[in-house]
Design a protein around this motif. Structure first.
Motif, PDB file in Angstrom:
ATOM      1  N   GLN A 268       0.865  -1.187   0.000  1.00  0.00           N
ATOM      2  CA  GLN A 268       0.000   0.000   0.000  1.00  0.00           C
ATOM      3  C   GLN A 268       0.894   1.228   0.000  1.00  0.00           C
ATOM      4  O   GLN A 268       1.504   1.560   1.010  1.00  0.00           O
ATOM      5  CB  GLN A 268      -0.920  -0.004   1.231  1.00  0.00           C
ATOM      6  N   THR A 270       1.313   5.044  -0.010  1.00  0.00           N
ATOM      7  CA  THR A 270       0.570   6.273   0.272  1.00  0.00           C
ATOM      8  C   THR A 270       1.457   7.508   0.248  1.00  0.00           C
ATOM      9  O   THR A 270       1.013   8.590   0.612  1.00  0.00           O
ATOM     10  CB  THR A 270      -0.116   6.176   1.651  1.00  0.00           C
ATOM     11  N   GLU A 320       0.400   7.284 -10.823  1.00  0.00           N
ATOM     12  CA  GLU A 320      -0.982   7.653 -10.538  1.00  0.00           C
ATOM     13  C   GLU A 320      -1.620   6.644  -9.585  1.00  0.00           C
ATOM     14  O   GLU A 320      -1.223   5.478  -9.532  1.00  0.00           O
ATOM     15  CB  GLU A 320      -1.790   7.725 -11.839  1.00  0.00           C
ATOM     16  N   ASP A 321      -2.625   7.092  -8.838  1.00  0.00           N
ATOM     17  CA  ASP A 321      -3.336   6.185  -7.943  1.00  0.00           C
ATOM     18  C   ASP A 321      -3.962   5.047  -8.743  1.00  0.00           C
ATOM     19  O   ASP A 321      -4.461   5.243  -9.856  1.00  0.00           O
ATOM     20  CB  ASP A 321      -4.436   6.938  -7.190  1.00  0.00           C
ATOM     21  N   ARG A 346      -0.908  -1.338  -4.523  1.00  0.00           N
ATOM     22  CA  ARG A 346      -1.783  -0.208  -4.829  1.00  0.00           C
ATOM     23  C   ARG A 346      -1.077   1.102  -4.495  1.00  0.00           C
ATOM     24  O   ARG A 346      -0.251   1.172  -3.582  1.00  0.00           O
ATOM     25  CB  ARG A 346      -3.086  -0.266  -4.025  1.00  0.00           C
ATOM     26  N   VAL A 347      -1.451   2.127  -5.244  1.00  0.00           N
ATOM     27  CA  VAL A 347      -1.018   3.489  -4.941  1.00  0.00           C
ATOM     28  C   VAL A 347      -2.255   4.285  -4.539  1.00  0.00           C
ATOM     29  O   VAL A 347      -3.222   4.371  -5.301  1.00  0.00           O
ATOM     30  CB  VAL A 347      -0.333   4.152  -6.151  1.00  0.00           C
ATOM     31  N   ASP A 348      -2.240   4.811  -3.329  1.00  0.00           N
ATOM     32  CA  ASP A 348      -3.314   5.673  -2.826  1.00  0.00           C
ATOM     33  C   ASP A 348      -2.663   6.877  -2.162  1.00  0.00           C
ATOM     34  O   ASP A 348      -2.691   7.031  -0.940  1.00  0.00           O
ATOM     35  CB  ASP A 348      -4.207   4.923  -1.830  1.00  0.00           C
ATOM     36  N   ALA A 349      -2.066   7.729  -2.958  1.00  0.00           N
ATOM     37  CA  ALA A 349      -1.290   8.857  -2.434  1.00  0.00           C
ATOM     38  C   ALA A 349      -2.007  10.193  -2.578  1.00  0.00           C
ATOM     39  O   ALA A 349      -1.477  11.217  -2.143  1.00  0.00           O
ATOM     40  CB  ALA A 349       0.058   8.931  -3.149  1.00  0.00           C
ATOM     41  N   ARG A 350      -3.206  10.184  -3.159  1.00  0.00           N
ATOM     42  CA  ARG A 350      -3.889  11.443  -3.448  1.00  0.00           C
ATOM     43  C   ARG A 350      -5.277  11.453  -2.818  1.00  0.00           C
ATOM     44  O   ARG A 350      -5.896  10.401  -2.708  1.00  0.00           O
ATOM     45  CB  ARG A 350      -3.976  11.648  -4.968  1.00  0.00           C
ATOM     46  N   GLY A 439      -7.477  11.450   1.297  1.00  0.00           N
ATOM     47  CA  GLY A 439      -6.136  10.991   1.002  1.00  0.00           C
ATOM     48  C   GLY A 439      -5.444  10.483   2.250  1.00  0.00           C
ATOM     49  O   GLY A 439      -6.019  10.456   3.343  1.00  0.00           O
TER      50      GLY A 439
END
Length: 558
Positions: A268, A270, A320-321, A346-350, A439
């Protein structure tokens, strides 16, 4: 080009249909039932494109008289004599800057499902990829900074035997070859120094300066030196092994390194940059490839990083997310790339969290109803109007003291806390119509909340005024006196190592005093509330002595 390709497919379809009733395909070639007035010469022309092959066809079928073939006689045309037709490579995916040139140097646009033909050359620039598929399902992928020429793209008519040669001029190519079950099938990757031929396998070829590295992941690959005048050096490389072609010889195959360990935390993401902690005791470097599919065909990024004592962190500046796959491998001391591990992440940085502005790591304030009001302030991010604030007594935020969303558009919030140690953090909330997305929280900031100093108490004497206040060990102090509560003009500004000071008694009037502490760690606290005090008028003699009555000074309370 598409019109030409379509015409070629149409020709094959018509030819196959015309002979469908009297043609059968075997492993050895095509069996044809002879029609009236046909000869070996006409049959040779139809199936091989040349009359000259009639003798070979006759010998194969033990037919001596070319012109006396019974109608319905079964004739075998060997696979090696059948007419080769053009095959094509279909673009399945690409990313970044990919340059494609035809054999005549003309530019070809990179498009999904575009068909490339023999003689075309593909070049991938930095951080660019392209994957192609052949008619038999074989796929090959070019990573960044690679150049490949489609030297041979053919298939044998009727038996559909593929024959493929890729000329790797620079960089790397990864091949996933469909098993080649027919005798004349071949798939080769040729480079200036080596030839790698297979009959169904997964393998990689890397042209690295004056050497060629071959890594076999599945099946077997025959690797031969490509520049020898006499008999070339050869090695049959099995799955899990690699070899290097250098200085005119093919090295003995060696074991490829096993897949590296991806340490926890990559699943994950972030924060930017994206980070992948890697570990392998024998690795001299690591390679990480990011793709949008588990098979690793739709690649979008690649990172290589040197190992330090078997460990490294591969970092990707931006992504990108969304959902992705990471393929990580370790490189040994000679540069052979080992077996890969493929994992989802996963990317959840925004939206990005705001910067925390105040307070610092320590806050000193006055106690109100047993708690200290602390103003927490953050920056406003563009396009973000809502923020969530959390305060906890532990860094893991398992014990929340405060959890609340600030009023829309606000960049600060007052939180009442008892004296103690805390952590606080803020997250941005993106509003889009009726939906919202929070975010990740920013990095938590430690906060020590301490009670501020009480106002100094005053003891007015005849010649001086004594002030004192409570203090903690190791503190020193700044003491100030002014004639207005705003302290615009200071009458006294004293630095003291003790929790007390004395000042000469001023003229009669109303004054204000305050004090602030500086801790041993350099933290400067807030000034205490101002202490208002009055200095009464004293009557004095002509010799400037205090006029007294019964041992007490005479004067008027001011």
């Amino acid at each position: 080009m598409l019109r030409t390709i379509a015409s070629a497919f149409l020709l094959i379809a018509i030819t196959s249909s015309a002979y469908a009733d009297n043609i059968s395909v075997t492993r050895d070639g095509v069996i044809y039932s002879v029609s009236q007035h046909e000869t070996l010469s006409s049959i040779s022309q139809k199936f091989t494109g040349h009359v000259k092959n009639w003798r070979t066809i006759g010998q194969t079928n033990q037919i001596e008289n070319d012109r006396a073939i019974p109608i319905g006689r079964k004739v075998l045309i060997p696979t090696r004599l059948l007419t080769p037709v053009s095959a094509f490579a279909r673009i399945k995916s690409f990313f970044g800057d990919v340059v494609i040139r035809g054999h005549d140097g003309s530019a070809i646009e990179a498009k999904i499902d575009a068909l490339l033909k023999e003689g075309d050359t593909l070049t991938t620039m930095a951080n660019s990829f392209i994957s192609l598929m052949l008619d038999d399902g074989t796929q090959f992928t070019l990573p960044p900074n690679s150049v490949v020429n489609l030297r041979l793209l053919r298939a044998t008519q009727y038996v559909e035997t593929p024959r493929t040669q890729l000329y790797l001029q620079k960089g790397r190519v990864e091949s996933h070859v469909t098993p080649l079950n027919k005798p004349d099938s071949k798939y080769e990757v040729i480079s200036p120094l080596a030839v790698s031929g297979v009959r169904g396998t997964d393998f990689r070829v890397n042209v690295d300066d004056q050497r060629v590295l071959n890594e076999v992941l599945e099946g077997k690959v025959a690797v031969a030196q490509n520049t020898a005048v006499n008999k070339p050096s050869k090695q049959l490389v099995a799955a899990g092994y690699g070899t290097v072609v250098e200085n005119g010889r093919v090295s003995k195959p060696v074991n490829l390194l096993k897949a590296p360990l991806l340490l926890d935390g990559y699943q994950q993401q972030t924060r930017l940059p994206i980070q992948f902690p890697l570990s392998h005791a024998d690795a001299s470097a690591f390679r990480v490839v990011i793709s949008t599919d588990a098979a690793g065909r739709n690649n979008i990024a690649e990172i290589s990083v040197r190992s330090s004592q078997g460990k490294a962190v591969a970092k990707l500046e931006n992504l990108e997310d969304g959902a992705y796959f990471v393929r990580a491998s370790a490189l040994d001391a000679v540069g052979l790339e080992g077996v890969s591990t493929i994992q989802a992440f996963r990317v959840d940085a925004r939206p990005f969290p705001p910067f925390l502005l105040q307070p610092g790591t320590k806050f000193q304030g006055q106690v109100q109803n047993k708690k200290i009001p602390v103003t927490m302030k953050w920056s406003l991010a563009e396009g973000i109007r809502d923020y969530r604030v959390q305060v906890a007594s532990d860094a893991a935020f398992k014990t929340l003291i405060f959890d609340q969303t600030a009023e829309t558009g606000q960049d600060q919030m007052i939180v009442s806390l008892a004296s103690g140690n805390y952590y606080w953090r803020v997250a941005s909330i993106l509003q889009s119509g009726s939906t919202s997305k929070q975010g990740p929280f920013g990095d938590a900031k430690p906060l020590a909340v301490v009670a501020g100093l009480d106002a100094p108490s005053a003891s007015i004497g005849q010649k001086e005024i004594q002030f004192s206040w409570s203090a903690a060990p190791g503190q020193h102090f700044t003491f100030q006196v002014a004639d207005t509560p705003e302290f615009k003009t200071l009458l006294n500004n004293i630095e003291s190592a003790k929790a007390e000071v004395a000042i000469p008694r001023p003229e009669a009037g109303v004054y204000y005093a305050r004090v602030r502490s500086t801790d041993s760690d350099g933290f400067v606290g807030a000034f205490s509330p101002a202490q208002k005090f009055s200095v009464p008028l004293q009557w004095r003699t002509e010799y400037d002595a205090t006029l007294e009555s019964q041992g007490q000074p005479l004067g008027t309370s001011y």
